[in-house]
Design an enzyme around this catalytic site. Structure first.
Site, PDB file in Angstrom:
ATOM      1  N   GLY A  60       6.187   6.055   3.886  1.00 37.34           N
ATOM      2  CA  GLY A  60       6.436   5.189   2.735  1.00 37.34           C
ATOM      3  C   GLY A  60       7.896   4.823   2.611  1.00 37.34           C
ATOM      4  O   GLY A  60       8.666   4.930   3.578  1.00 37.34           O
ATOM      5  N   CYS A  61       8.296   4.412   1.432  1.00 33.61           N
ATOM      6  CA  CYS A  61       9.668   3.965   1.192  1.00 33.61           C
ATOM      7  C   CYS A  61      10.679   5.026   1.597  1.00 33.61           C
ATOM      8  O   CYS A  61      10.612   6.164   1.135  1.00 33.61           O
ATOM      9  CB  CYS A  61       9.842   3.619  -0.283  1.00 33.61           C
ATOM     10  SG  CYS A  61      11.512   3.126  -0.724  1.00 33.61           S
ATOM     11  N   PHE A  62      11.628   4.658   2.444  1.00 30.82           N
ATOM     12  CA  PHE A  62      12.563   5.674   2.935  1.00 30.82           C
ATOM     13  C   PHE A  62      13.508   6.191   1.861  1.00 30.82           C
ATOM     14  O   PHE A  62      14.090   7.259   2.018  1.00 30.82           O
ATOM     15  CB  PHE A  62      13.319   5.225   4.187  1.00 30.82           C
ATOM     16  CG  PHE A  62      14.010   3.878   4.149  1.00 30.82           C
ATOM     17  CD1 PHE A  62      14.395   3.264   2.973  1.00 30.82           C
ATOM     18  CD2 PHE A  62      14.288   3.225   5.349  1.00 30.82           C
ATOM     19  CE1 PHE A  62      15.048   2.036   2.971  1.00 30.82           C
ATOM     20  CE2 PHE A  62      14.952   2.000   5.361  1.00 30.82           C
ATOM     21  CZ  PHE A  62      15.331   1.405   4.169  1.00 30.82           C
TER      22      PHE A  62
END
Length: 231
Positions: A60-62
């Site tokens: 997912g979003c880093f």
């Protein structure tokens, strides 16, 4: 091995809040607010990091993933970046709009005398939902897919064995694990303004409503894995 039995990532928000910029002007606005960050502020040097082992994950979003691994004991540094695709030198705009085959990923530098690769795999699976295809929370697209990268056969076996354990203990019920188990090839560091983004942008709406709650849920389930200052 530590297993979290309940689905970890729950949709907290409307789909309008996401890690992905909604249009070019939003992307430019983020870049402009961080344009003075020309260096990887607060990051250890490459020379300092040479003595540590590396591991690579995408979940997912880093912004979220970097903060989670940075809270883990034995982890010395984490970089946000891109991996899993063939395109060279990808940019945030290209990856976040799905114009490459890369996923948002993290590079984890760790001390194997303190934390093992097996434990990092447990952190990986325990901090996201590996049953949602090309999606984590409000973030959708192949750039947010779940990937566990391996650098050798030993790491591959650790990942696959742990996935088998999750299935045998019916952790996710009838939902299949869709995590890709992929040989590591290349990691490209993201732009400087993405590094330590959660720490440096606590008032960002995505950070407040998605990233911090995700980090806090991880901390609740993995208390024994946390650094002293992360409790």
């Amino acid at each position: 091995m530590k297993i979290v039995r309940t689905p970890f990532l729950i949709l907290l928000l409307m789909a309008s809040i996401s890690c992905q910029p909604k249009n070019k002007s939003d992307k430019q606005e983020v870049a402009q607010t961080e344009e003075s960050d020309t260096q990887m502020a607060g990051k250890m040097s490459e020379e300092q990091l040479q003595k540590y082992e590396t591991a690579y994950f995408a979940s997912g979003c880093f912004w979220c993933v970097e903060a989670i691994f940075e809270s883990v004991k034995g982890v010395k540094e984490v970089y946000s970046g891109y991996s899993g695709g063939a395109e060279k030198n990808p940019t945030y705009e290209e990856v976040s709009y799905g114009r490459t085959n890369h996923a948002e990923a993290v590079e984890v530098f760790y001390d194997p005398d303190v934390i093992s690769f097996t434990q990092l795999v447990q952190v990986f699976f325990g901090s996201h939902d590996p049953t949602t295809l090309n999606r984590q929370g409000p973030d959708r697209g192949a750039q947010y897919r779940s990937i566990a990268f391996y650098k050798n056969d030993k790491e591959k076996k650790i990942i696959l064995d742990y996935m088998d354990k999750l299935r045998s203990e019916n952790v996710y019920g009838d939902r299949a694990i869709v995590t890709e188990v992929t040989p590591f090839e290349k990691f490209y560091k993201a732009e400087a303004y993405h590094q330590d983004y959660e720490k440096r942008n606590p008032n960002n709406s995505y950070i407040r409503n998605v990233s911090i709650p995700r980090l806090n849920r991880f901390k609740e389930n993995f208390k024994s894995y946390l650094k002293e200052d992360a409790h």
